[in-house]
Design a protein around this motif. Sequence first.
Motif, PDB file in Angstrom:
ATOM      1  N   ALA A 113      24.532  48.726  37.866  1.00  0.00           N
ATOM      2  CA  ALA A 113      24.203  50.158  37.939  1.00  0.00           C
ATOM      3  C   ALA A 113      25.414  50.946  38.420  1.00  0.00           C
ATOM      4  N   THR A 114      26.161  50.365  39.358  1.00  0.00           N
ATOM      5  CA  THR A 114      27.416  50.961  39.831  1.00  0.00           C
ATOM      6  C   THR A 114      28.454  49.856  39.953  1.00  0.00           C
ATOM      7  N   TRP A 115      29.717  50.252  39.783  1.00  0.00           N
ATOM      8  CA  TRP A 115      30.840  49.321  39.888  1.00  0.00           C
ATOM      9  C   TRP A 115      31.893  49.902  40.826  1.00  0.00           C
ATOM     10  N   THR A 116      32.610  49.016  41.495  1.00  0.00           N
ATOM     11  CA  THR A 116      33.751  49.407  42.320  1.00  0.00           C
ATOM     12  C   THR A 116      34.991  48.709  41.785  1.00  0.00           C
ATOM     13  N   GLU A 117      36.037  49.476  41.530  1.00  0.00           N
ATOM     14  CA  GLU A 117      37.307  48.870  41.143  1.00  0.00           C
ATOM     15  C   GLU A 117      37.967  48.326  42.410  1.00  0.00           C
ATOM     16  N   SER A 118      38.085  46.995  42.494  1.00  0.00           N
ATOM     17  CA  SER A 118      38.611  46.386  43.713  1.00  0.00           C
ATOM     18  C   SER A 118      40.063  45.940  43.600  1.00  0.00           C
ATOM     19  N   PHE A 119      40.615  45.951  42.370  1.00  0.00           N
ATOM     20  CA  PHE A 119      42.034  45.614  42.197  1.00  0.00           C
ATOM     21  C   PHE A 119      42.558  46.262  40.930  1.00  0.00           C
ATOM     22  N   ARG A 120      43.744  46.842  41.037  1.00  0.00           N
ATOM     23  CA  ARG A 120      44.470  47.325  39.863  1.00  0.00           C
ATOM     24  C   ARG A 120      45.916  46.873  39.996  1.00  0.00           C
ATOM     25  N   ASN A 121      46.381  46.139  39.015  1.00  0.00           N
ATOM     26  CA  ASN A 121      47.733  45.592  39.050  1.00  0.00           C
ATOM     27  C   ASN A 121      48.766  46.715  38.917  1.00  0.00           C
ATOM     28  N   THR A 122      49.724  46.743  39.809  1.00  0.00           N
ATOM     29  CA  THR A 122      50.773  47.762  39.765  1.00  0.00           C
ATOM     30  C   THR A 122      52.137  47.183  39.413  1.00  0.00           C
ATOM     31  N   ASP A 123      52.194  45.875  39.143  1.00  0.00           N
ATOM     32  CA  ASP A 123      53.453  45.228  38.775  1.00  0.00           C
ATOM     33  C   ASP A 123      53.514  45.120  37.264  1.00  0.00           C
ATOM     34  N   PRO A 124      54.421  45.825  36.604  1.00  0.00           N
ATOM     35  CA  PRO A 124      54.468  45.793  35.138  1.00  0.00           C
ATOM     36  C   PRO A 124      54.794  44.411  34.574  1.00  0.00           C
ATOM     37  N   ARG A 125      55.296  43.502  35.412  1.00  0.00           N
ATOM     38  CA  ARG A 125      55.637  42.154  34.947  1.00  0.00           C
ATOM     39  C   ARG A 125      54.420  41.226  34.940  1.00  0.00           C
ATOM     40  N   ALA A 126      53.346  41.609  35.618  1.00  0.00           N
ATOM     41  CA  ALA A 126      52.170  40.743  35.730  1.00  0.00           C
ATOM     42  C   ALA A 126      51.191  41.021  34.602  1.00  0.00           C
ATOM     43  N   PHE A 127      50.474  39.974  34.216  1.00  0.00           N
ATOM     44  CA  PHE A 127      49.452  40.039  33.171  1.00  0.00           C
ATOM     45  C   PHE A 127      48.384  39.036  33.568  1.00  0.00           C
ATOM     46  N   TYR A 128      47.227  39.522  34.028  1.00  0.00           N
ATOM     47  CA  TYR A 128      46.180  38.626  34.512  1.00  0.00           C
ATOM     48  C   TYR A 128      45.306  38.141  33.354  1.00  0.00           C
ATOM     49  N   ASP A 129      44.953  36.850  33.403  1.00  0.00           N
ATOM     50  CA  ASP A 129      44.268  36.191  32.293  1.00  0.00           C
ATOM     51  C   ASP A 129      42.827  35.811  32.584  1.00  0.00           C
ATOM     52  N   CYS A 130      42.534  35.318  33.785  1.00  0.00           N
ATOM     53  CA  CYS A 130      41.206  34.798  34.076  1.00  0.00           C
ATOM     54  C   CYS A 130      41.019  34.665  35.582  1.00  0.00           C
ATOM     55  N   LEU A 131      39.766  34.464  35.994  1.00  0.00           N
ATOM     56  CA  LEU A 131      39.462  34.317  37.412  1.00  0.00           C
ATOM     57  C   LEU A 131      38.386  33.264  37.602  1.00  0.00           C
ATOM     58  N   THR A 132      38.254  32.777  38.835  1.00  0.00           N
ATOM     59  CA  THR A 132      37.244  31.774  39.153  1.00  0.00           C
ATOM     60  C   THR A 132      36.850  31.913  40.614  1.00  0.00           C
ATOM     61  N   PHE A 133      35.663  31.409  40.953  1.00  0.00           N
ATOM     62  CA  PHE A 133      35.196  31.445  42.334  1.00  0.00           C
ATOM     63  C   PHE A 133      34.799  30.043  42.791  1.00  0.00           C
ATOM     64  N   PHE A 134      35.145  29.734  44.040  1.00  0.00           N
ATOM     65  CA  PHE A 134      34.724  28.484  44.666  1.00  0.00           C
ATOM     66  C   PHE A 134      33.291  28.604  45.192  1.00  0.00           C
ATOM     67  N   ASP A 135      32.962  29.783  45.681  1.00  0.00           N
ATOM     68  CA  ASP A 135      31.647  30.082  46.238  1.00  0.00           C
ATOM     69  C   ASP A 135      31.462  31.595  46.141  1.00  0.00           C
ATOM     70  N   HIS A 136      30.486  32.144  46.835  1.00  0.00           N
ATOM     71  CA  HIS A 136      30.206  33.575  46.707  1.00  0.00           C
ATOM     72  C   HIS A 136      31.286  34.450  47.341  1.00  0.00           C
ATOM     73  N   ARG A 137      32.153  33.854  48.158  1.00  0.00           N
ATOM     74  CA  ARG A 137      33.169  34.640  48.866  1.00  0.00           C
ATOM     75  C   ARG A 137      34.583  34.398  48.360  1.00  0.00           C
ATOM     76  N   HIS A 138      34.923  33.153  48.111  1.00  0.00           N
ATOM     77  CA  HIS A 138      36.312  32.782  47.850  1.00  0.00           C
ATOM     78  C   HIS A 138      36.582  32.615  46.357  1.00  0.00           C
ATOM     79  N   GLY A 139      37.591  33.324  45.879  1.00  0.00           N
ATOM     80  CA  GLY A 139      37.939  33.254  44.470  1.00  0.00           C
ATOM     81  C   GLY A 139      39.409  33.508  44.233  1.00  0.00           C
TER      82      GLY A 139
END
Length: 346
Positions: A113-139
């Motif tokens: 229903a609502t979203w929060t942007e929690s990260f925006r990459n500011t390094d033009p050299r970086a390109f993020y591909d995927c993410l994963t979580f170990f548990d509900h907190r750590h990823g």
Amino acid sequence: MACGAALAALTAVPAQADEERTAPHWELKDSGTTAVRFRGLAAVSRQIAWVSGSAGTVLRTTDGGASWRNVSPPGAEGLQFRDIEAFDARRAVVLAIGEGEASRVYRTEDGGATWTESFRNTDPRAFYDCLTFFDHRHGLALSDPVDGRFRILSTGDGGRSWTVLPNAGMPAAQEGEAGFAASGQCLVASGPKDVWLATGGAARARVLHSADRGLTWTAADSPIPAGDPARGVFALAFRDRTHGLAVGGDYRPDQTSPRAAARTTDRGRTWQPADRPPPAYRSGVAWLPHSRSAALAVGPTGTDLTTDGGRTWRTVDTGSYDTVDCTPDRACWASGEKGRVARLEH
């Protein structure tokens, strides 16, 4: 038939033609769109699943795919949501991929229903591909190399905030080496601290492993061919800290993909090629729930099944899917191009 029975039937080799006709199969669910490619998939249960994809689209079902709600973040139409991780029907984290500020992370706690942007990459050299979580907190989230090493982003609060980890424990990247944002499975975790990342595009396709949530890494060569920006390991799946599968190949439809699957039984230290691999490029892979030997691999030309831990694969469906995910309550989901979403049925 209950999904658990369907999965059991899938791993059996049919002896009669009638049995083949009633074998478990992917049943398409009407997502309400044919314009979106869903490379991101988070299967929570037989009833709950999230998909994410092109045009900033995120959909959610809570009734087994009978209906889908468009819960896309406002203003995200120009983004490519290639990976999504969901904890339940309300909490999810989605990754937008791309150069510079196109790489972003959004989080919801109310079913989209609502979203929060929690990260925006500011390094033009970086390109993020995927993410994963170990548990509900750590990823963790994975970026292609910056300053000659893969970059890792870390969260300890469920994706509310992110920090770039130091790269001192990351081996040097090969020339041209990168991750593939094809299915949300180029970075996968198993257990509280183990995580693996898949690479391609360089001379050798590698799998890197960390046993301390991304602080230090070791690299192992895989037998999946590389040597070209379109070739390498596209997806990983670990059923525990020891046993893993890798699939990939060459994503170009006019190119063959020999040796497109491999397996490990030692936490990714060494990888053995499949004796009989899938016949073509595969971009997603998942262990069947509560199985020690069965798994599914998917790609644009079909779905393959292994019942011997990745030694041999056989094609069980010819539909196009980009990614696959299975759940503890014995459900398996797949998604891909033209709004395709399916659940394994009998």
